[in-house]
Design an enzyme around this catalytic site. Structure first.
Site, PDB file in Angstrom:
ATOM      1  N   GLY A 103      -7.516  24.589 -21.887  1.00  0.00           N
ATOM      2  CA  GLY A 103      -8.122  25.240 -20.707  1.00  0.00           C
ATOM      3  C   GLY A 103      -7.413  24.699 -19.503  1.00  0.00           C
ATOM      4  O   GLY A 103      -7.521  23.532 -19.202  1.00  0.00           O
ATOM      5  N   THR A 104      -6.660  25.490 -18.851  1.00  0.00           N
ATOM      6  CA  THR A 104      -5.634  24.904 -17.988  1.00  0.00           C
ATOM      7  C   THR A 104      -5.502  25.629 -16.687  1.00  0.00           C
ATOM      8  O   THR A 104      -6.188  26.572 -16.396  1.00  0.00           O
ATOM      9  CB  THR A 104      -4.267  25.117 -18.598  1.00  0.00           C
ATOM     10  OG1 THR A 104      -4.134  26.514 -18.765  1.00  0.00           O
ATOM     11  CG2 THR A 104      -4.129  24.440 -19.892  1.00  0.00           C
ATOM     12  N   THR A 105      -4.484  25.135 -15.986  1.00  0.00           N
ATOM     13  CA  THR A 105      -3.955  25.900 -14.861  1.00  0.00           C
ATOM     14  C   THR A 105      -2.457  25.979 -15.090  1.00  0.00           C
ATOM     15  O   THR A 105      -1.794  24.950 -15.157  1.00  0.00           O
ATOM     16  CB  THR A 105      -4.210  25.143 -13.554  1.00  0.00           C
ATOM     17  OG1 THR A 105      -5.542  24.754 -13.511  1.00  0.00           O
ATOM     18  CG2 THR A 105      -3.892  26.013 -12.369  1.00  0.00           C
TER      19      THR A 105
END
Lengths: 189, 363
Positions: free
Chosen positions: B39-41
């Site tokens: 779950g990132t940017t």
């Protein structure tokens, strides 16, 4: 109830100075009933490579047998032992093959590569590798293990100190988890 | 000879052996395990600092120089009062810095009768700054609410001039961009390498794009990998996003992942065409930091990858905004030693020494 909580397990591996240590608990249970107190979760692949398998015990044993088979074939073909990084890729590929019907297993791989450089890694049940420079954890007690290892870990520990740190981290974490316990097995290489 | 179910599947690809058993288990109320998510940017940005498109914001006003009368060949056209233009006339003074003025259409038309030395109308700067693509990602991998890896690598190598950031299920993004001998066709990075050997040319970004989207589409979204693909090839810099179902977008700046809204807010307010490399890197870092601090699924450090023609800079841990603050220098000391029940020490085998010249054998 999660499938990983069926048998219960706790696994941790830590890196030291030119050495590594891998430890597991010894309990085997069927949900809340304990059926064995000397269950082996860490298997030797070759002298410098160990794999611990947490999660469902039946999948762990099946997976271990497959990996030993592949490693023996590799030894026959290449006339040498597998490097830890290669072995980690092999495990990852075997687990990802079953992406849509996975093995309920989380492996922890620890080995000594060339020049006695320690290598540890863990994966989730579909083979996503997580390389770490300090420690890796898996099993039902993983949350407590994260906390204990984060607090107790120091870089570049010698074998004696590494053993002490690892076993203290394992024992204090499994004390807070009802599904794992009954002592621990520690392998220091 | 009986058919032995051997471990190595002859064709590769996914195997669905355990699906029935897993379905039986889930019917009995056993939950499926959660996978490691990234779950990132992740963000990407195209920078092109060719000055033809740039409006240099820091251009100083030209110093007042003596007016040069226009040549008397033809009178200047009448300037209507509606078009307000300012015409700058220069005398080329030896030793002066070359100034430049970007003239818009009306001004160039008005100056058409003037004989102005052409080098005055040069572009800003003596050489064009290179174009390229900048990719950025955070470094947190989560397993439910727990951070499993505080410093993982999300910018994956596809080709020397093409890199790919992945969000979604970690195993899917690693496998789809990696080199697992996984399918009848290998995964994209190895496919690209084979293609390079076959054609003898540098890989193109659209090739990687098509391989990725067709793979993801064929699994109808079950392979949950959302990717930002960027690279520079012979046709120029390219930046694409690929969604798990196989759709793609081509844009000058993109963000994906759980922190995409936070990062997009920064991009939308600060992106402009004609960024230089350093401005681009700063903007990407700022966008990732905004994702790190405002999104719970992203965190730890910032990785940046700058790809330009013929050169790639992978700045691993370019910024570390989350250092471990309180570290006890002494370490942890244990009051009670561990009780050891059994110790078994196995010395590792010595390697066998090969003695040359077997005299014993000769006899």
């Amino acid at each position: 109830m999660s499938i990983f909580e069926y048998n219960g397990s706790a696994l941790v591996a830590m890196v030291g100075k030119n050495c590594f240590a891998i430890a597991s608990d010894r309990r085997l249970g069927v949900q809340l009933q304990t059926i064995a107190t000397d269950f082996q979760r860490i298997y030797k692949i070759h002298e410098n490579l160990f794999i611990g398998l947490s999660g469902l015990a039946t999948d762990a044993q099946t997976l271990y047998q497959r990996l030993v088979f592949r490693h023996k074939l590799y030894q026959l073909r290449e006339e040498r032992n597998m490097k830890p990084e290669t072995f980690a890729s092999l495990v990852s590929a075997i687990l990802y093959e079953k992406r849509f019907g996975p093995y309920f297993c989380q492996p922890v791989i620890a080995g000594l590569g060339d020049d006695n450089k320690p290598f540890i890694c863990t994966m989730d049940s579909i083979g996503a590798k997580e390389l770490a420079k300090d420690f890796v954890v898996a099993g039902t007690a993983s949350e407590s293990l994260y906390g204990a290892c984060e607090a107790m870990f120091k870089p570049d520990m010698e074998a004696e100190e590494l053993f002490e740190t690892l076993s203290q981290a394992l024992l204090s974490s499994v004390d807070r988890d009802c599904l794992s316990g009954w002592g621990g097995h520690v392998y220091v290489v | 000879m009986s058919k032995v179910a051997i471990d190595v599947p002859p064709k590769g690809g996914f195997s669905f052996d355990l699906c029935r058993r897993n379905e039986m288990l889930s019917k009995k109320g056993v939950q499926a395990p959660s996978f490691l998510k990234t779950g990132t940017t992740i963000v990407g940005l195209v920078f092109q600092s060719s000055a033809a498109t740039a409006a240099p914001p820091t251009l100083p006003p030209p110093p007042p120089l003596p007016l040069l009368k226009p040549s008397s060949a033809s009178p200047p056209p009448t300037i209507s009062t509606k078009i307000k233009t300012t015409l700058y006339f220069f005398v080329p003074i030896p030793g002066a810095q070359p100034h430049a003025v970007i003239l818009d259409v009306e001004e160039r038309w008005l100056l058409r009768h003037l004989r102005v030395p052409t080098r005055i109308l040069q572009r800003f700067g003596s050489k064009l700054s290179p174009d390229g693509v900048i990719l950025g990602a955070d470094t947190r991998a989560t397993e439910g609410p727990i951070v499993a890896d505080k410093n993982c690598e999300k910018i994956h190598f596809m080709a020397p001039n093409i890199y790919c950031c992945g969000a979604g299920t970690a195993a899917d993004t690693e496998a789809v961009t990696g080199i697992f001998n996984f399918n009848v066709l290998y995964m994209v990075s190895s496919q690209l390498k084979l293609h390079r050997y076959h054609t003898g040319r540098e890989s193109r970004v659209v090739t990687a794009l098509t391989l990725l989207k067709s793979h993801l589409f064929s699994y109808q979204g079950y392979v949950q990998a959302a990717l930002v693909l960027g690279g520079v090839d012979v046709t120029g810099p390219h930046l694409h996003t690929i969604y798990p179902h196989g759709s793609t977008d081509t844009l000058p700046f993109v963000t994906m992942g759980s922190g995409s809204l936070a990062a997009m807010a920064i991009f939308e307010s600060k992106y402009r065409e004609g960024l230089t490399r350093d401005e681009g890197v700063n903007l990407v870092t700022e966008a990732i930091c905004s994702g790190i601090f405002n999104d719970l699924g992203s965190g730890s450090n910032v990785d940046v990858c700058v790809i330009t023609k013929g050169n790639t800079d992978y700045l691993r841990n370019h910024k570390l905004p989350n250092p471990r603050t309180y570290v006890n220098a002494k370490g942890y000391s244990f009051t009670k030693k561990t009780e050891v029940l059994l110790t078994k020490i196995t010395p590792l085998r010595e390697k066998v020494e090969v003695i040359e010249g077997g005299d014993a054998m000769e006899e």
